[in-house]
Design an enzyme around this catalytic site. Structure first.
Site, PDB file in Angstrom:
ATOM      1  N   ASN A   1      71.535  11.791  40.530  1.00  0.00           N
ATOM      2  CA  ASN A   1      71.041  13.163  40.617  1.00  0.00           C
ATOM      3  C   ASN A   1      71.491  13.966  39.404  1.00  0.00           C
ATOM      4  O   ASN A   1      72.683  13.997  39.076  1.00  0.00           O
ATOM      5  CB  ASN A   1      71.582  13.840  41.886  1.00  0.00           C
ATOM      6  CG  ASN A   1      71.209  15.313  41.947  1.00  0.00           C
ATOM      7  OD1 ASN A   1      70.062  15.657  42.246  1.00  0.00           O
ATOM      8  ND2 ASN A   1      72.152  16.197  41.656  1.00  0.00           N
ATOM      9  N   GLU A   2      70.549  14.596  38.717  1.00  0.00           N
ATOM     10  CA  GLU A   2      70.828  15.564  37.644  1.00  0.00           C
ATOM     11  C   GLU A   2      71.954  15.104  36.709  1.00  0.00           C
ATOM     12  O   GLU A   2      72.880  15.862  36.396  1.00  0.00           O
ATOM     13  CB  GLU A   2      71.147  16.932  38.247  1.00  0.00           C
ATOM     14  CG  GLU A   2      69.960  17.560  38.935  1.00  0.00           C
ATOM     15  CD  GLU A   2      70.174  19.009  39.367  1.00  0.00           C
ATOM     16  OE1 GLU A   2      71.306  19.523  39.229  1.00  0.00           O
ATOM     17  OE2 GLU A   2      69.209  19.618  39.846  1.00  0.00           O
TER      18      GLU A   2
ATOM     19  N   ASN B   1      73.845  17.422  44.170  1.00  0.00           N
ATOM     20  CA  ASN B   1      75.139  17.352  43.493  1.00  0.00           C
ATOM     21  C   ASN B   1      76.167  16.570  44.307  1.00  0.00           C
ATOM     22  O   ASN B   1      77.036  15.887  43.758  1.00  0.00           O
ATOM     23  CB  ASN B   1      75.667  18.766  43.222  1.00  0.00           C
ATOM     24  CG  ASN B   1      74.805  19.531  42.237  1.00  0.00           C
ATOM     25  OD1 ASN B   1      73.903  18.972  41.611  1.00  0.00           O
ATOM     26  ND2 ASN B   1      75.076  20.812  42.098  1.00  0.00           N
TER      27      ASN B   1
ATOM     28  N   GLU C   1      63.246  18.218  43.647  1.00  0.00           N
ATOM     29  CA  GLU C   1      63.900  19.488  43.993  1.00  0.00           C
ATOM     30  C   GLU C   1      63.040  20.616  43.459  1.00  0.00           C
ATOM     31  O   GLU C   1      62.767  20.687  42.256  1.00  0.00           O
ATOM     32  CB  GLU C   1      65.318  19.600  43.396  1.00  0.00           C
ATOM     33  CG  GLU C   1      66.366  18.754  44.080  1.00  0.00           C
ATOM     34  CD  GLU C   1      67.782  19.086  43.603  1.00  0.00           C
ATOM     35  OE1 GLU C   1      68.060  20.277  43.304  1.00  0.00           O
ATOM     36  OE2 GLU C   1      68.594  18.155  43.519  1.00  0.00           O
TER      37      GLU C   1
END
Length: 514
Positions: A172-173, A72, A292
């Protein structure tokens, strides 16, 4: 006593494990960096501020590639803040973990740490608050030899030779509302494609991973992968997956069944990626980066446990204390990764130190191994080679796994869960490594295994990880309460192994050839 029969043949393989399958993750999160891998002034710190006691445990753990700097965190990170003279670097408010980032550890320090730890670096670029321009500049800074503004700046900062970073994550995400400037699949696919294009123009040798779903229970799962892969198919080698396991309902049998959902997740993403390839009439196959994964109890924590008020530097957040039970589920996840070695080429245990990590430290003090340390270290040490297909006959049970994310709450049925979960890896030296999880909480399990085409095998090493108390943990004062012990009674006759596994146990047997 339960019984299980296993049949395998050296000539029937799933695939070869890629060295990057045994990776981990360092994010600017809590005490992972500051007080974790980096603590100038610590009694064991070297001249660069790297904790030698942590480095020793990292080398024992055996990760091969480390993802950095997030997570994050990366979606709001200006990489330029973390290079150049430390005294001139700005402190920033980090909106990912609501802390202050001093930027005294950045890209070049991470590269030096990777060299010291003998691991490959994996860098993620910010495609949240930034885009392709900042990403390609970072590639130039890291990988271009000299003669350009960014490469010469690196040299001026004291790193004459290029870092040569080969593996890069495109954000990321980006499907998650918790992410800074999260995007629709179309919007992310577009920026990822353009960033990838420019990054590879700077360095054609790099490999790229696009963001897949941040969880199988995301409402956009499936559609997200399809759209993103359509955008990035010609530019990225990998699509990412993220999974965190958790015993939300205090239902241990279901918790130990949850790694089977990782198997499903992988199979589903493979199917989507191959469907995109089929539509293009392409023989190319996109690989998976499971960058992850771990056990994480984040949804049991209230905000005060996850976020400290006042924007502190390196707060002690997300410091999970792992139990014997967690190590069993974790071991099941290791087996799932091994059994998909044909398509999962990269994986990163999240994280490495202190924050949801196998290694814990006391700032200024000791470092020790958590329970999940041991399955990973054994997988990394003995899991290199050709993963074999196994035919397993085992009693099974039906389960249902509760997996909430935010306001979404889901029950995932897991039918026909075999009490024995197993992976088998044939090494280059002719030996065979077996990773076995007995998911029965009450009964021992007699395993009869036939390994064909191996010739004569002997028991070289046999270890079990178990404890009478499934809630047992390792702490600073009791750092070896849970640790591997010899697995007694394993016998082999030719290519036939017989062994009894204790209830609720993780077991590793290495059979030597000859």
């Amino acid at each position: 006593m339960r019984k299980a029969n296993v049949l395998m043949d050296r000539d029937f393989a799933i695939g070869q494990t890629d060295p990057r399958l045994f990776g981990a993750f360092v994010e600017h999160l809590g005490r992972c960096v500051y007080g974790g891998i980096f603590e100038p002034g610590h009694p064991t710190a070297d001249e660069k501020g790297f904790r030698r006691d942590v480095l020793a445990l990292v080398k024992e753990l055996g990760p091969t590639i480390i993802r950095y700097p997030g997570g994050n965190f990366v979606s709001g990170y200006n990489w330029e803040d973390g290079v150049g003279p430390v005294e001139k670097r700005p402190a920033r408010l980090d909106l990912a973990w609501f802390s202050t980032e001093p930027n005294s550890f950045g890209t070049n320090e991470f590269m030096d740490w990777c060299k010291t730890a003998a691991v490959e670096p994996m860098l993620a670029v910010n495609l949240g608050t930034r885009g392709g321009d900042a990403a390609r500049n970072l590639v130039e800074y890291c990988n271009h030899p000299s003669g350009s503004a960014w490469s010469d700046l690196r040299r001026a900062h004291g790193w004459e030779q290029p870092h040569g970073v080969k593996f890069w994550c495109l954000g990321n995400e980006m499907d998650g509302p918790w992410q800074m400037e999260y995007k629709s699949a179309d919007a992310y696919g577009t920026v990822a494609r353009e960033a990838a294009k420019m990054m590879r123009w700077i360095d054609p040798s790099i490999e790229l991973a696009a963001c897949g779903s941040s969880g199988r229970n995301m409402p956009t799962f499936g559609q997200w992968e399809d759209t993103v892969i359509e955008h990035t198919f010609d530019h990225a080698e990998y699509i990412s997956l993220h999974t965190y396991l958790n015993n939300y309902k205090q239902d241990t049998p279901s918790f130990l069944a949850s790694p089977d959902l990782m198997d499903r997740f992988i199979d589903e993403v493979v199917a989507i990626a191959d469907a995109v390839a089929a539509k293009r009439r392409s023989h190319r196959r996109m690989m998976l980066s499971f960058d992850e994964w771990n056990v994480w109890y984040r949804t049991r924590r209230n905000r005060a446990d996850r976020v400290w008020e006042g924007w502190p530097v390196a707060p002690s957040i997300l410091e999970e204390i792992y139990t014997m039970e967690d190590a069993l589920a974790f071991g099941g996840a290791c087996i799932s990764l091994l059994n998909h070695a044909d398509r999962v080429r990269t994986a990163c245990l999240a994280q490495l130190v202190n924050a949801i990590a196998p290694i814990m430290t006391e700032t200024g003090g000791a470092a020790w191994r958590q329970t999940i340390f041991f399955p990973f270290a054994q997988m990394s040490r003995l899991g290199r080679g050709k993963v074999l297909r196994t035919q397993v006959e085992s009693d099974a049970y039906d389960s249902s796994y509760y997996d909430p994310r935010g306001e979404q709450q889901s029950m995932f049925p897991i039918p026909n869960v075999a009490y024995l979960k197993i992976a088998a890896v044939a090494g280059e030296g002719g030996g065979l490594s077996l990773f076995m999880l007995n998911r029965d909480l009450m009964q021992e399990m007699e395993v009869n295994l036939e390994a064909r085409s191996f010739g004569r095998l002997t028991v070289g090493e046999a270890l079990e990880l178990r404890h009478d108390d499934l809630k047992a943990t390792n702490t600073k004062t009791t750092p070896e309460r849970v640790k591997p012990a010899p697995l007694q009674g394993a016998s082999v006759d030719g290519g036939k192994l017989r062994v009894t596994l204790k209830p609720a146990s993780w077991n590793v047997i290495h059979l030597s050839a000859g």
